[in-house]
Write an enzyme that holds these catalytic residues in place. Structure first.
Site, mmCIF file in Angstrom:
data_model
loop_
_atom_site.group_PDB
_atom_site.id
_atom_site.type_symbol
_atom_site.label_atom_id
_atom_site.label_comp_id
_atom_site.label_asym_id
_atom_site.label_seq_id
_atom_site.Cartn_x
_atom_site.Cartn_y
_atom_site.Cartn_z
ATOM 1 N N CYS A 3 0.858 -1.194 0.000
ATOM 2 C CA CYS A 3 0.000 0.000 0.000
ATOM 3 C C CYS A 3 0.890 1.238 0.000
ATOM 4 O O CYS A 3 1.708 1.424 0.906
ATOM 5 C CB CYS A 3 -0.901 -0.006 1.233
ATOM 6 S SG CYS A 3 -1.764 1.558 1.485
ATOM 7 N N CYS A 6 0.660 3.375 3.156
ATOM 8 C CA CYS A 6 1.369 2.774 4.298
ATOM 9 C C CYS A 6 2.863 3.071 4.189
ATOM 10 O O CYS A 6 3.527 3.371 5.192
ATOM 11 C CB CYS A 6 1.159 1.260 4.333
ATOM 12 S SG CYS A 6 -0.430 0.764 5.043
ATOM 13 N N ASP A 29 -0.656 16.379 -1.943
ATOM 14 C CA ASP A 29 -1.055 15.446 -3.002
ATOM 15 C C ASP A 29 -0.100 15.607 -4.186
ATOM 16 O O ASP A 29 0.279 16.710 -4.562
ATOM 17 C CB ASP A 29 -2.502 15.736 -3.435
ATOM 18 C CG ASP A 29 -3.104 14.603 -4.248
ATOM 19 O OD1 ASP A 29 -4.015 13.922 -3.744
ATOM 20 O OD2 ASP A 29 -2.663 14.394 -5.403
ATOM 21 N N HIS A 45 -3.090 1.099 8.384
ATOM 22 C CA HIS A 45 -3.873 0.832 7.169
ATOM 23 C C HIS A 45 -5.355 0.670 7.531
ATOM 24 O O HIS A 45 -5.830 -0.440 7.784
ATOM 25 C CB HIS A 45 -3.355 -0.408 6.444
ATOM 26 C CG HIS A 45 -4.024 -0.626 5.124
ATOM 27 N ND1 HIS A 45 -3.669 0.074 3.983
ATOM 28 C CD2 HIS A 45 -5.044 -1.430 4.753
ATOM 29 C CE1 HIS A 45 -4.427 -0.309 2.979
ATOM 30 N NE2 HIS A 45 -5.274 -1.221 3.416
ATOM 31 N N ASN A 86 -13.168 10.159 -0.365
ATOM 32 C CA ASN A 86 -13.714 9.320 -1.422
ATOM 33 C C ASN A 86 -13.699 7.897 -0.907
ATOM 34 O O ASN A 86 -12.646 7.390 -0.499
ATOM 35 C CB ASN A 86 -12.857 9.421 -2.688
ATOM 36 C CG ASN A 86 -13.002 10.772 -3.370
ATOM 37 O OD1 ASN A 86 -14.082 11.339 -3.412
ATOM 38 N ND2 ASN A 86 -11.905 11.295 -3.885
ATOM 39 N N GLY A 92 -14.954 7.342 -7.049
ATOM 40 C CA GLY A 92 -13.714 7.440 -7.824
ATOM 41 C C GLY A 92 -12.473 7.189 -6.987
ATOM 42 O O GLY A 92 -11.357 7.526 -7.395
ATOM 43 N N HIS A 97 -6.327 2.930 1.097
ATOM 44 C CA HIS A 97 -6.017 3.405 2.454
ATOM 45 C C HIS A 97 -6.790 4.712 2.684
ATOM 46 O O HIS A 97 -6.615 5.682 1.938
ATOM 47 C CB HIS A 97 -4.501 3.615 2.510
ATOM 48 C CG HIS A 97 -3.921 3.969 3.828
ATOM 49 N ND1 HIS A 97 -2.815 3.304 4.340
ATOM 50 C CD2 HIS A 97 -4.229 4.937 4.723
ATOM 51 C CE1 HIS A 97 -2.479 3.851 5.496
ATOM 52 N NE2 HIS A 97 -3.317 4.841 5.758
ATOM 53 N N HIS A 99 -8.165 8.222 3.318
ATOM 54 C CA HIS A 99 -7.456 9.508 3.276
ATOM 55 C C HIS A 99 -8.470 10.635 3.185
ATOM 56 O O HIS A 99 -9.523 10.495 2.555
ATOM 57 C CB HIS A 99 -6.462 9.568 2.113
ATOM 58 C CG HIS A 99 -7.044 9.151 0.792
ATOM 59 N ND1 HIS A 99 -7.211 7.830 0.451
ATOM 60 C CD2 HIS A 99 -7.517 9.876 -0.241
ATOM 61 C CE1 HIS A 99 -7.756 7.756 -0.756
ATOM 62 N NE2 HIS A 99 -7.962 8.981 -1.194
ATOM 63 N N HIS A 101 -8.931 14.444 1.877
ATOM 64 C CA HIS A 101 -8.386 15.511 1.034
ATOM 65 C C HIS A 101 -8.745 16.849 1.675
ATOM 66 O O HIS A 101 -9.915 17.072 2.027
ATOM 67 C CB HIS A 101 -9.032 15.516 -0.349
ATOM 68 C CG HIS A 101 -8.803 14.291 -1.184
ATOM 69 N ND1 HIS A 101 -7.909 14.263 -2.232
ATOM 70 C CD2 HIS A 101 -9.364 13.051 -1.157
ATOM 71 C CE1 HIS A 101 -7.950 13.062 -2.822
ATOM 72 N NE2 HIS A 101 -8.821 12.310 -2.187
#
Ligand code: AMP
Ligand code: ZN
Length: 112
Positions: A3, A6, A29, A45, A86, A92, A97, A99, A101
């Site tokens: 991952c 990770c 990003d 994870h 997401n 999408g 893992h 996250h 944004h």
């Protein structure tokens, strides 16, 4: 486990953290869609919001404290920002893992 997030969290893949605490790390990003585009991820994870709710309240509070710290340091607290997860194929989501944004630094369009 293979991952990428990770590996970023553990330092196996080098990244410059823009914020961190005992449970989360934050980094820019790689393919930003706004002048500020930060990802906040659990060090572990975690695959879903539901999994995250199994953590102590202290952990969940630390997530929002870290987001607050980041939007201050990026100078977007007053101008405004968006916090997005997401999850699942309709969203999408590309990386499994969990996250968050953080987007800001310009007028953002409508969701969806
Ligand atoms: P999502 O579509 O919500 O799964 O978003 C995954 C995000 O991870 C995308 O915005 C990617 O640009 C970003 N991303 C993928 N690999 C990396 C990386 N190595 N470093 C930073 N961001 C990444
Ligand atoms: Zn992971």
């Amino acid at each position: 486990m293979d991952c990428i997030f990770c590996k970023i969290a553990s330092g196996e893949i080098k990244s410059s953290f823009v914020g961190e605490n005992d449970w989360f790390v934050a980094f820019d990003d790689i393919n930003p869609v706004a002048p500020t585009h930060v990802l906040v991820i659990p060090r572990e994870h975690v695959k879903s919001l539901e999994e995250l709710t199994a953590f102590d309240d202290e952990v969940l509070k630390s997530l929002f404290d870290l987001v607050d710290e980041i939007v201050r340091s990026k100078g977007i607290k007053d101008s405004g920002f968006r916090l997005i997860v997401n999850q699942g194929s309709d969203s999408g989501q590309e990386v499994e893992h969990l996250h968050f944004h953080i987007l800001g630094g310009r007028k953002l369009g409508r969701l969806g």
